[in-house]
Design a protein around this motif. Structure first.
Motif, PDB file in Angstrom:
ATOM      1  N   UNK A 114       5.693  12.603  33.528  1.00  0.00           N
ATOM      2  CA  UNK A 114       6.352  13.146  34.712  1.00  0.00           C
ATOM      3  C   UNK A 114       7.394  14.182  34.309  1.00  0.00           C
ATOM      4  N   UNK A 115       8.132  13.902  33.234  1.00  0.00           N
ATOM      5  CA  UNK A 115       9.144  14.830  32.743  1.00  0.00           C
ATOM      6  C   UNK A 115       8.516  16.149  32.298  1.00  0.00           C
ATOM      7  N   UNK A 116       7.319  16.066  31.724  1.00  0.00           N
ATOM      8  CA  UNK A 116       6.618  17.263  31.255  1.00  0.00           C
ATOM      9  C   UNK A 116       5.872  17.979  32.379  1.00  0.00           C
ATOM     10  N   UNK A 117       5.891  17.406  33.588  1.00  0.00           N
ATOM     11  CA  UNK A 117       5.201  18.021  34.719  1.00  0.00           C
ATOM     12  C   UNK A 117       3.740  17.664  34.820  1.00  0.00           C
ATOM     13  N   UNK A 118       3.293  16.666  34.041  1.00  0.00           N
ATOM     14  CA  UNK A 118       1.894  16.244  34.066  1.00  0.00           C
ATOM     15  C   UNK A 118       1.743  15.096  35.070  1.00  0.00           C
ATOM     16  N   UNK A 119       1.664  15.444  36.352  1.00  0.00           N
ATOM     17  CA  UNK A 119       1.741  14.440  37.400  1.00  0.00           C
ATOM     18  C   UNK A 119       0.524  13.526  37.441  1.00  0.00           C
ATOM     19  N   UNK A 120      -0.656  14.057  37.235  1.00  0.00           N
ATOM     20  CA  UNK A 120      -1.845  13.205  37.256  1.00  0.00           C
ATOM     21  C   UNK A 120      -1.769  12.153  36.152  1.00  0.00           C
ATOM     22  N   UNK A 121      -1.414  12.594  34.946  1.00  0.00           N
ATOM     23  CA  UNK A 121      -1.316  11.675  33.815  1.00  0.00           C
ATOM     24  C   UNK A 121      -0.212  10.643  34.042  1.00  0.00           C
ATOM     25  N   UNK A 122       0.892  11.079  34.666  1.00  0.00           N
ATOM     26  CA  UNK A 122       1.974  10.140  34.974  1.00  0.00           C
ATOM     27  C   UNK A 122       1.502   9.065  35.938  1.00  0.00           C
ATOM     28  N   UNK A 123       0.795   9.482  36.978  1.00  0.00           N
ATOM     29  CA  UNK A 123       0.287   8.522  37.954  1.00  0.00           C
ATOM     30  C   UNK A 123      -0.640   7.503  37.337  1.00  0.00           C
ATOM     31  N   UNK A 124      -1.500   7.955  36.429  1.00  0.00           N
ATOM     32  CA  UNK A 124      -2.419   7.036  35.753  1.00  0.00           C
ATOM     33  C   UNK A 124      -1.649   6.014  34.919  1.00  0.00           C
ATOM     34  N   UNK A 125      -0.621   6.469  34.211  1.00  0.00           N
ATOM     35  CA  UNK A 125       0.164   5.561  33.370  1.00  0.00           C
ATOM     36  C   UNK A 125       0.894   4.530  34.221  1.00  0.00           C
ATOM     37  N   UNK A 126       1.443   4.950  35.362  1.00  0.00           N
ATOM     38  CA  UNK A 126       2.155   4.008  36.228  1.00  0.00           C
ATOM     39  C   UNK A 126       1.197   2.969  36.813  1.00  0.00           C
ATOM     40  N   UNK A 127       0.031   3.410  37.231  1.00  0.00           N
ATOM     41  CA  UNK A 127      -0.962   2.470  37.763  1.00  0.00           C
ATOM     42  C   UNK A 127      -1.359   1.454  36.692  1.00  0.00           C
ATOM     43  N   UNK A 128      -1.529   1.932  35.475  1.00  0.00           N
ATOM     44  CA  UNK A 128      -1.905   1.037  34.383  1.00  0.00           C
ATOM     45  C   UNK A 128      -0.791   0.036  34.099  1.00  0.00           C
ATOM     46  N   UNK A 129       0.464   0.492  34.131  1.00  0.00           N
ATOM     47  CA  UNK A 129       1.598  -0.404  33.889  1.00  0.00           C
ATOM     48  C   UNK A 129       1.606  -1.543  34.905  1.00  0.00           C
ATOM     49  N   UNK A 130       1.358  -1.239  36.164  1.00  0.00           N
ATOM     50  CA  UNK A 130       1.353  -2.273  37.199  1.00  0.00           C
ATOM     51  C   UNK A 130       0.133  -3.180  37.090  1.00  0.00           C
ATOM     52  N   UNK A 131      -0.966  -2.637  36.654  1.00  0.00           N
ATOM     53  CA  UNK A 131      -2.143  -3.484  36.445  1.00  0.00           C
ATOM     54  C   UNK A 131      -1.890  -4.474  35.319  1.00  0.00           C
ATOM     55  N   UNK A 132      -1.242  -4.002  34.257  1.00  0.00           N
ATOM     56  CA  UNK A 132      -0.932  -4.873  33.124  1.00  0.00           C
ATOM     57  C   UNK A 132       0.093  -5.934  33.509  1.00  0.00           C
ATOM     58  N   UNK A 133       1.096  -5.548  34.296  1.00  0.00           N
ATOM     59  CA  UNK A 133       2.159  -6.480  34.674  1.00  0.00           C
ATOM     60  C   UNK A 133       2.605  -6.208  36.107  1.00  0.00           C
TER      61      UNK A 133
END
Length: 389
Positions: A279-298
């Motif tokens: 998100x800091x680098x402006x890569x919004x799609x990649x940020x969204x994927x990482x956040x979704x994965x974090x919530x899936x994991x925990x």
């Protein structure tokens, strides 16, 4: 009963925090044992409002020693050990006895999700063993960063988790106090490093403290050494990301977090920080994927919802952002905590702790801002003067 527990706390000069700590769980505890390590304020008197089991011990630079004094006086099946500046929200405290009944017999230690809040509303999180079975072979070890983990594992027991959140408000203290405490921890850690110079996690942790004191060159050197000692350790890679992020090396931080997720794909904290870096680098799609994965994991990692909301805010979807922020406020009111002192003091390195974007302004601010922006897209708001006419 299997759900009975003793609340234990050690403290020194904690009159500001001790009462809310004890009050947050006292009604659920079968017993309370506290250990004073030399207070000269009203902490002991406050403790006596809750229990007659007020013990005294010399600190002698050893947190484990003081904690183990309390454990000698526990008579219930479980121990819940809190720091004096920690507390449970009421709904979390109410659930604890019932959750303990579900813990398998072979699990000796239990981790809970702890949120560490700053006076500005910023936070960082971690899963800590705050609950464990009362056994003579389960004791704290290490002078600093003390834990029962080693003794639990030595006893052949498992370490489990229960879906609970614990809030820690110690970082809401003034900057001078925090820096003094950090320097004290640094002294204890260097003493521990002298005995265990190849402890990669400890080396990395020292780097984190150096970072928040503004000693970035030293922090980077500790980070590099920790990676040399343990190149395949997920926590070391994650800590490296924290240090690199603090010197504005966004891509290197992103790569370190990505490495941490490769080494431990089930660590929601690394996925969350990978999302923040993207998100800091402006890569919004990649940020969204990482956040979704974090919530899936925990799914318990509710702070990830804030970062999802910030992503929605960044893309101008203010109504969706506000709904996410409201959800977090309902799940843990601690995220709405802030104090004016945190807004006015000069503390240029505080945000380096945050598990979100550097200039995060607190949940209350982002919620209010997004509500106003969402409403403004529908109808103009009346000014205060117009409303009074």
């Amino acid at each position: 009963m299997s759900d009975e527990f003793t609340l234990c706390v050690i403290f020194k000069n904690e009159e500001e925090f001790l009462r809310p700590c004890l009050a947050s769980i006292a009604d659920r505890a079968a017993d309370i044992v506290v250990v004073d390590t030399g207070s000269d304020d009203s902490s002991v008197e406050i403790a006596r409002e809750f229990t007659s089991n007020v013990l005294h011990a010399d600190f002698a630079g050893d947190f484990s020693r003081a904690r183990n004094v309390a454990l000698e006086h526990v008579r219930t099946p479980w121990t819940v050990f809190l720091d004096a500046d920690e507390r449970f929200e009421p709904d979390q405290a109410e659930r604890l006895p019932y959750l303990l009944r579900s813990v398998p017999e072979d699990v000796l230690g239990v981790r809970v999700l702890r949120y560490n809040f700053f006076a500005t509303g910023g936070w960082y999180s971690g899963k800590e063993i705050r609950i464990f079975r009362n056994r003579p072979d389960i004791r704290y070890e290490r002078r600093v960063n003390e834990s029962v983990r080693t003794s639990v594992e030595r006893a052949g027991g498992g370490i489990g988790e229960i879906p609970m959140m614990l809030n820690h408000f110690g970082h809401c203290r003034p900057r001078a106090f925090r820096e003094q405490k950090a320097a004290h921890y640094m002294d204890l850690m260097h003493a521990q490093l002298a005995a265990n110079p190849d402890d990669a996690v400890l080396v990395a942790y020292v780097g984190l403290i150096l970072r928040t004191l503004g000693r970035f060159d030293e922090a980077l050197e500790h980070s590099r050494r920790s990676i040399e000692l343990a190149p395949d350790h997920a926590r070391v890679a994650q800590f490296a990301g924290h240090v690199l992020r603090s010197v504005d090396d966004g891509r290197a931080a992103r790569d370190a977090y990505a490495r941490a997720t490769e080494l431990d794909p089930d660590d929601a904290a690394s996925w969350n920080m990978l999302g923040v870096a993207e998100l800091t680098l402006g890569n919004h799609f990649e940020a969204g994927y990482a956040f979704i994965t974090a919530l899936r994991v925990d799914p318990m990692a509710v702070h990830v919802l804030i970062n999802q909301g910030l992503l929605e805010q960044a893309e101008g979807r203010f109504d969706r952002a506000a709904r996410l922020f409201e959800e977090v406020a309902g799940l843990n009111r601690g995220f709405l905590h802030e104090e004016w002192q945190g807004r006015v003091e000069c503390d240029p390195f505080r945000e380096l702790y945050y598990e979100t974007v550097m200039q995060y302004a607190g949940l209350g601010y982002h919620l209010g801002y997004c509500r106003l922006r969402a409403a403004g897209e529908q109808a103009p708001a009346a000014t205060a003067i117009e409303a009074a006419q």
